[in-house]
Design a protein around this motif. Structure first.
Motif, PDB file in Angstrom:
ATOM      1  N   GLU A   6       0.855  -1.179   0.000  1.00 19.44           N
ATOM      2  CA  GLU A   6       0.000   0.000   0.000  1.00 19.44           C
ATOM      3  C   GLU A   6       0.889   1.226   0.000  1.00 19.44           C
ATOM      4  O   GLU A   6       1.820   1.316   0.802  1.00 19.44           O
ATOM      5  CB  GLU A   6      -0.913   0.023   1.232  1.00 19.44           C
ATOM      6  CG  GLU A   6      -2.108  -0.852   1.098  1.00 19.44           C
ATOM      7  CD  GLU A   6      -3.148  -0.563   2.168  1.00 19.44           C
ATOM      8  OE1 GLU A   6      -4.248  -1.101   2.017  1.00 19.44           O
ATOM      9  OE2 GLU A   6      -2.877   0.168   3.121  1.00 19.44           O
ATOM     10  N   ILE A   7       0.617   2.145  -0.917  1.00 19.74           N
ATOM     11  CA  ILE A   7       1.395   3.371  -0.998  1.00 19.74           C
ATOM     12  C   ILE A   7       0.449   4.562  -1.061  1.00 19.74           C
ATOM     13  O   ILE A   7      -0.724   4.413  -1.393  1.00 19.74           O
ATOM     14  CB  ILE A   7       2.353   3.375  -2.209  1.00 19.74           C
ATOM     15  CG1 ILE A   7       1.573   3.258  -3.519  1.00 19.74           C
ATOM     16  CG2 ILE A   7       3.372   2.266  -2.107  1.00 19.74           C
ATOM     17  CD1 ILE A   7       2.420   3.465  -4.747  1.00 19.74           C
ATOM     18  N   LYS A   8       0.964   5.732  -0.746  1.00 21.80           N
ATOM     19  CA  LYS A   8       0.198   6.974  -0.827  1.00 21.80           C
ATOM     20  C   LYS A   8       0.633   7.725  -2.080  1.00 21.80           C
ATOM     21  O   LYS A   8       1.817   7.827  -2.377  1.00 21.80           O
ATOM     22  CB  LYS A   8       0.458   7.859   0.388  1.00 21.80           C
ATOM     23  CG  LYS A   8       0.074   7.242   1.700  1.00 21.80           C
ATOM     24  CD  LYS A   8      -1.361   7.456   1.985  1.00 21.80           C
ATOM     25  CE  LYS A   8      -1.680   6.941   3.384  1.00 21.80           C
ATOM     26  NZ  LYS A   8      -3.064   7.042   3.698  1.00 21.80           N
ATOM     27  N   ILE A   9      -0.336   8.223  -2.824  1.00 26.62           N
ATOM     28  CA  ILE A   9      -0.073   9.033  -4.010  1.00 26.62           C
ATOM     29  C   ILE A   9      -0.941  10.281  -3.910  1.00 26.62           C
ATOM     30  O   ILE A   9      -2.127  10.203  -3.589  1.00 26.62           O
ATOM     31  CB  ILE A   9      -0.386   8.264  -5.306  1.00 26.62           C
ATOM     32  CG1 ILE A   9       0.585   7.103  -5.463  1.00 26.62           C
ATOM     33  CG2 ILE A   9      -0.330   9.184  -6.510  1.00 26.62           C
ATOM     34  CD1 ILE A   9       0.417   6.306  -6.730  1.00 26.62           C
ATOM     35  N   SER A  10      -0.326  11.414  -4.188  1.00 25.16           N
ATOM     36  CA  SER A  10      -1.038  12.688  -4.134  1.00 25.16           C
ATOM     37  C   SER A  10      -2.261  12.651  -5.042  1.00 25.16           C
ATOM     38  O   SER A  10      -2.228  12.102  -6.132  1.00 25.16           O
ATOM     39  CB  SER A  10      -0.094  13.806  -4.577  1.00 25.16           C
ATOM     40  OG  SER A  10      -0.772  15.034  -4.610  1.00 25.16           O
ATOM     41  N   LYS A  11      -3.347  13.259  -4.573  1.00 27.93           N
ATOM     42  CA  LYS A  11      -4.589  13.278  -5.347  1.00 27.93           C
ATOM     43  C   LYS A  11      -4.438  14.132  -6.602  1.00 27.93           C
ATOM     44  O   LYS A  11      -4.022  15.277  -6.537  1.00 27.93           O
ATOM     45  CB  LYS A  11      -5.724  13.853  -4.509  1.00 27.93           C
ATOM     46  CG  LYS A  11      -6.489  12.865  -3.713  1.00 27.93           C
ATOM     47  CD  LYS A  11      -7.650  13.593  -3.070  1.00 27.93           C
ATOM     48  CE  LYS A  11      -8.715  12.628  -2.663  1.00 27.93           C
ATOM     49  NZ  LYS A  11      -9.809  13.306  -1.999  1.00 27.93           N
ATOM     50  N   LYS A  12      -4.772  13.578  -7.711  1.00 23.49           N
ATOM     51  CA  LYS A  12      -4.883  14.283  -8.991  1.00 23.49           C
ATOM     52  C   LYS A  12      -6.153  13.754  -9.648  1.00 23.49           C
ATOM     53  O   LYS A  12      -6.580  12.638  -9.392  1.00 23.49           O
ATOM     54  CB  LYS A  12      -3.683  14.010  -9.903  1.00 23.49           C
ATOM     55  CG  LYS A  12      -2.348  14.417  -9.334  1.00 23.49           C
ATOM     56  CD  LYS A  12      -2.185  15.912  -9.381  1.00 23.49           C
ATOM     57  CE  LYS A  12      -0.818  16.288  -8.828  1.00 23.49           C
ATOM     58  NZ  LYS A  12      -0.533  17.666  -8.877  1.00 23.49           N
ATOM     59  N   CYS A  13      -6.737  14.501 -10.513  1.00 31.09           N
ATOM     60  CA  CYS A  13      -7.991  14.090 -11.144  1.00 31.09           C
ATOM     61  C   CYS A  13      -7.797  13.052 -12.241  1.00 31.09           C
ATOM     62  O   CYS A  13      -8.714  12.359 -12.607  1.00 31.09           O
ATOM     63  CB  CYS A  13      -8.714  15.307 -11.717  1.00 31.09           C
ATOM     64  SG  CYS A  13      -9.273  16.440 -10.443  1.00 31.09           S
ATOM     65  N   ASN A  14      -6.600  12.958 -12.788  1.00 33.59           N
ATOM     66  CA  ASN A  14      -6.345  12.120 -13.941  1.00 33.59           C
ATOM     67  C   ASN A  14      -5.791  10.754 -13.530  1.00 33.59           C
ATOM     68  O   ASN A  14      -4.776  10.672 -12.853  1.00 33.59           O
ATOM     69  CB  ASN A  14      -5.351  12.848 -14.857  1.00 33.59           C
ATOM     70  CG  ASN A  14      -5.200  12.208 -16.198  1.00 33.59           C
ATOM     71  OD1 ASN A  14      -5.543  11.051 -16.386  1.00 33.59           O
ATOM     72  ND2 ASN A  14      -4.677  12.960 -17.129  1.00 33.59           N
ATOM     73  N   ILE A  15      -6.450   9.679 -13.947  1.00 31.90           N
ATOM     74  CA  ILE A  15      -5.994   8.322 -13.639  1.00 31.90           C
ATOM     75  C   ILE A  15      -4.622   8.052 -14.250  1.00 31.90           C
ATOM     76  O   ILE A  15      -3.814   7.330 -13.672  1.00 31.90           O
ATOM     77  CB  ILE A  15      -7.025   7.277 -14.141  1.00 31.90           C
ATOM     78  CG1 ILE A  15      -8.339   7.428 -13.374  1.00 31.90           C
ATOM     79  CG2 ILE A  15      -6.491   5.861 -14.020  1.00 31.90           C
ATOM     80  CD1 ILE A  15      -8.258   7.189 -11.883  1.00 31.90           C
ATOM     81  N   ASP A  16      -4.317   8.627 -15.404  1.00 31.51           N
ATOM     82  CA  ASP A  16      -3.005   8.440 -16.017  1.00 31.51           C
ATOM     83  C   ASP A  16      -1.894   8.919 -15.089  1.00 31.51           C
ATOM     84  O   ASP A  16      -0.782   8.405 -15.132  1.00 31.51           O
ATOM     85  CB  ASP A  16      -2.905   9.178 -17.356  1.00 31.51           C
ATOM     86  CG  ASP A  16      -3.817   8.577 -18.407  1.00 31.51           C
ATOM     87  OD1 ASP A  16      -4.085   7.356 -18.342  1.00 31.51           O
ATOM     88  OD2 ASP A  16      -4.269   9.326 -19.285  1.00 31.51           O
TER      89      ASP A  16
END
Length: 50
Positions: A6-16
């Motif tokens: 499990e990792i954290k990734i900053s929220k962005k609107c684009n799935i790419d």
């Protein structure tokens, strides 16, 4: 061996963005899924080859 993390990734609107961020971090991802979120980050569960 296949391992899940499990990792954290900053929220962005684009799935790419998520896919490119995983590659940038050097993960050889077999599959990924967003399993949670908070105000700033997604929690992403990934299956990787180690």
């Amino acid at each position: 061996m296949i391992v899940t993390k499990e990792i954290k990734i900053s929220k962005k609107c684009n799935i790419d963005y998520i896919e490119s961020e995983l590659k940038k971090r050097g993960y050889d991802v077999l599959r990924w899924a967003i399993t949670g979120y908070d105000t700033e980050n997604y929690t992403v569960n990934i299956a990787v080859l180690e």
